[in-house]
Design a protein around this motif. Structure first.
Motif, short mmCIF file in Angstrom:
data_model
loop_
_atom_site.label_atom_id
_atom_site.label_comp_id
_atom_site.label_asym_id
_atom_site.label_seq_id
_atom_site.Cartn_x
_atom_site.Cartn_y
_atom_site.Cartn_z
N ILE A 1 3.93 0.09 2.52
CA ILE A 1 3.22 -0.02 3.79
C ILE A 1 3.66 -2.16 3.04
O ILE A 1 3.12 -1.98 1.98
N THR A 2 4.37 -2.41 4.12
CA THR A 2 4.06 -4.14 2.86
C THR A 2 3.24 -5.33 4.31
O THR A 2 3.97 -5.18 4.95
N TRP A 3 2.43 -5.84 3.13
CA TRP A 3 2.12 -6.91 4.62
C TRP A 3 1.79 -7.90 3.80
O TRP A 3 1.85 -8.28 2.73
N PRO A 4 2.22 -9.49 4.40
CA PRO A 4 2.36 -10.84 3.66
C PRO A 4 0.63 -10.84 3.10
O PRO A 4 0.01 -10.45 3.32
N LEU A 5 1.35 -11.52 1.50
CA LEU A 5 -0.35 -11.97 0.96
C LEU A 5 -1.21 -12.98 2.33
O LEU A 5 -0.21 -13.99 2.14
N ALA A 6 -2.33 -12.80 2.23
CA ALA A 6 -2.85 -14.00 2.38
C ALA A 6 -3.27 -15.10 1.59
O ALA A 6 -4.28 -14.57 1.27
N ALA A 7 -2.91 -15.06 0.93
CA ALA A 7 -3.42 -16.52 -0.54
C ALA A 7 -4.32 -16.84 -0.43
O ALA A 7 -4.81 -17.11 1.09
N PRO A 8 -5.61 -16.97 -1.30
CA PRO A 8 -6.92 -17.61 -1.16
C PRO A 8 -7.09 -19.00 -0.63
O PRO A 8 -7.70 -19.19 0.42
N ASN A 9 -5.56 -19.54 -1.16
CA ASN A 9 -5.96 -20.84 -0.97
C ASN A 9 -5.29 -21.51 0.63
O ASN A 9 -4.92 -22.60 1.13
N THR A 10 -4.42 -20.41 1.92
CA THR A 10 -3.93 -20.59 2.98
C THR A 10 -5.35 -20.23 3.77
O THR A 10 -4.66 -20.84 4.84
N LEU B 1 0.93 -1.46 0.04
CA LEU B 1 0.60 -0.04 0.41
C LEU B 1 1.03 1.07 0.26
O LEU B 1 1.96 1.52 1.13
N VAL B 2 0.37 1.91 -0.75
CA VAL B 2 1.37 3.43 -0.87
C VAL B 2 0.61 4.52 -1.18
O VAL B 2 0.04 4.56 -1.81
N GLY C 1 1.10 10.54 15.14
CA GLY C 1 0.74 9.28 13.63
C GLY C 1 1.11 8.61 13.44
O GLY C 1 0.39 6.95 13.24
N LEU C 2 2.36 8.32 12.85
CA LEU C 2 3.25 7.57 12.22
C LEU C 2 3.20 6.25 13.07
O LEU C 2 3.79 4.99 12.80
N ALA C 3 3.11 6.61 14.66
CA ALA C 3 4.84 6.06 15.47
C ALA C 3 2.23 5.09 15.74
O ALA C 3 3.28 3.50 15.79
N ILE C 4 1.43 5.35 15.88
CA ILE C 4 0.94 4.30 15.71
C ILE C 4 0.69 3.29 14.46
O ILE C 4 0.21 2.74 15.00
N ALA C 5 0.42 4.67 13.36
CA ALA C 5 0.28 3.66 12.05
C ALA C 5 1.45 2.50 12.60
O ALA C 5 0.82 1.76 12.03
N LYS C 6 2.82 2.96 12.50
CA LYS C 6 3.76 1.60 12.75
C LYS C 6 4.01 0.15 13.66
O LYS C 6 3.28 -0.89 13.28
N GLY C 7 3.10 0.63 14.40
CA GLY C 7 3.05 -0.26 15.21
C GLY C 7 1.99 -1.12 15.51
O GLY C 7 1.40 -2.09 15.49
N ILE C 8 0.67 -0.01 14.46
CA ILE C 8 -0.73 -1.45 13.64
C ILE C 8 -0.53 -1.72 12.83
O ILE C 8 -0.56 -3.50 12.48
N VAL C 9 0.89 -1.28 11.61
CA VAL C 9 1.13 -2.13 10.57
C VAL C 9 1.84 -4.33 10.99
O VAL C 9 1.60 -4.21 10.80
N GLU C 10 2.75 -2.73 12.56
CA GLU C 10 3.84 -4.02 12.46
C GLU C 10 3.24 -5.19 13.35
O GLU C 10 3.14 -6.53 13.07
N MET D 1 0.15 -6.38 12.51
CA MET D 1 -0.47 -7.48 10.95
C MET D 1 1.20 -7.47 11.03
O MET D 1 0.20 -8.57 9.50
N GLY D 2 1.47 -7.85 10.54
CA GLY D 2 2.56 -9.06 10.33
C GLY D 2 3.89 -7.85 9.41
O GLY D 2 4.35 -8.49 8.30
N GLY D 3 3.06 -6.51 8.77
CA GLY D 3 3.68 -5.48 8.17
C GLY D 3 4.81 -4.91 8.36
O GLY D 3 5.38 -5.22 8.96
N THR D 4 5.16 -4.51 7.49
CA THR D 4 6.21 -3.45 8.10
C THR D 4 6.11 -1.61 7.08
O THR D 4 4.92 -2.05 6.26
N ILE D 5 6.37 -0.64 8.23
CA ILE D 5 6.53 0.74 6.93
C ILE D 5 7.34 1.57 7.02
O ILE D 5 7.93 1.49 8.01
N ARG D 6 7.75 2.56 5.97
CA ARG D 6 8.69 2.83 5.90
C ARG D 6 8.85 4.67 4.92
O ARG D 6 7.50 4.06 4.79
#
Ligand code: ADP
Length: 272
Positions: A253-262, A185-186, A222-231, A233-238
């Motif tokens: 922001i990058t999160w692992p894709l939860a593929a439908p077959n998982t 997400l950009v 604001g960004l500290a909260i965003a980072k806490g939430i993103v992390e 959820m297993g993601g990273t933010i920069r």
């Protein structure tokens, strides 16, 4: 007025708790410095809006009927804006404390960002009427593990910054990509940007870029909260500058894709 005083008291309590937690966590000379910097910033954040509110109320009471309508309406606007600022501050602090206490509800659910983002963007646009949000074409599905309410908060905090810092008629663009098992997400704006040496530090609690021109109107949370939430959820933010050394802010922001077959937690049908 009573509400503002209640707000003031709860902010003070929360801030003291935060400062206390931090000093317990690391009782070094470095943390002592941090603690006193935090206290200075906390009292400034509280005193400035409170002084403005008290000043405006005092003027209205002193002048009473002798005040013309335009002046009264200006002062009421000041009271309204400053009270909102305090309210936003309190709510950011509460989010931060919850996050730190591990009390955020990250239900092990799945959320398709491609599906929910249009609604979240529409809500943010309503709350930030000065900001135009554009979207770029995105894939039909981008599912991640998490909770749409939290994604909403992350997106809102970032768009609110674009609104605050990118000036009047600010434009932010939101993009969504899926590649290599990840969802990205950009959010980008064309405002003044963040200095290169502070691109990492803006995610630290209470860090604000000093500009001396009143740009630092927020809480630094604001960004500290965003980072806490993103992390959580297993993601990273920069953050990066789209064009180094010039203008613009890009938050990635990058999160692992939860593929439908998982989702079913096992191999697709037919595979032993
Ligand atoms: P704040 O409540 O101060 O906005 P944030 O944690 O959201 O706190 O942001 C930290 C700091 O990063 C801000 O004070 C601002 O200096 C800088 N910043 C964040 N987003 C932007 C942006 N889009 N453009 C320019 N500066 C930004």
């Amino acid at each position: 007025m009573v509400d503002a005083l209640i707000d003031q008291a709860s902010v003070a309590v929360e801030r003291i708790r935060l400062v206390d937690d931090m000093s317990r966590a690391a009782a070094s000379a470095e943390s002592e410095k941090l603690r006193s910097a935090l206290l200075t910033s906390l009292s400034h954040d509280l005193k400035t809006p409170l002084a403005a509110i008290l000043g405006a109320i005092t003027s209205v009471r002193a002048l009473g009927a002798r005040m013309d309508d335009a002046a009264r309406s200006d002062l009421l606007l000041t009271i309204e804006e400053e009270t909102r600022r305090l309210a936003r501050f309190v709510s950011n602090l509460l989010d931060m404390t919850k996050l730190e206490a591990g009390g955020l509800d990250i239900t092990p659910d799945e959320v398709d960002l491609a599906e929910v983002l249009p609604g979240l963007i529409a809500r943010a646009a309503l709350l930030l009427p000065g900001l135009t949000v554009k979207t770029r074409p995105w894939p039909p599905s981008a599912t991640v593990r998490g909770n749409p309410i939290l994604v909403d908060q992350v997106l809102f905090n970032i768009l609110e910054n674009a609104d605050k810092y990118a000036g009047p008629n600010a434009v932010a663009s939101v993009g969504l990509e899926v590649a290599d098992g990840r969802v990205r997400l950009v959010v980008e704006d064309q405002g003044p940007g963040i200095p290169a040496d502070q691109l990492d530090r803006v995610f630290a609690k209470f860090h604000r870029v000093a500009t001396g021109d009143g740009r630092a109107a927020g809480t630094g949370l604001g960004l500290a909260i965003a980072k806490g939430i993103v992390e959580a959820m297993g993601g990273t933010i920069r953050a990066e500058s789209p064009i180094a050394g010039t203008r613009g802010t890009r938050i990635l922001i990058t999160w692992p894709l939860a593929a439908p077959n998982t989702r079913a937690g096992g191999p697709p049908e037919g595979i032993p």
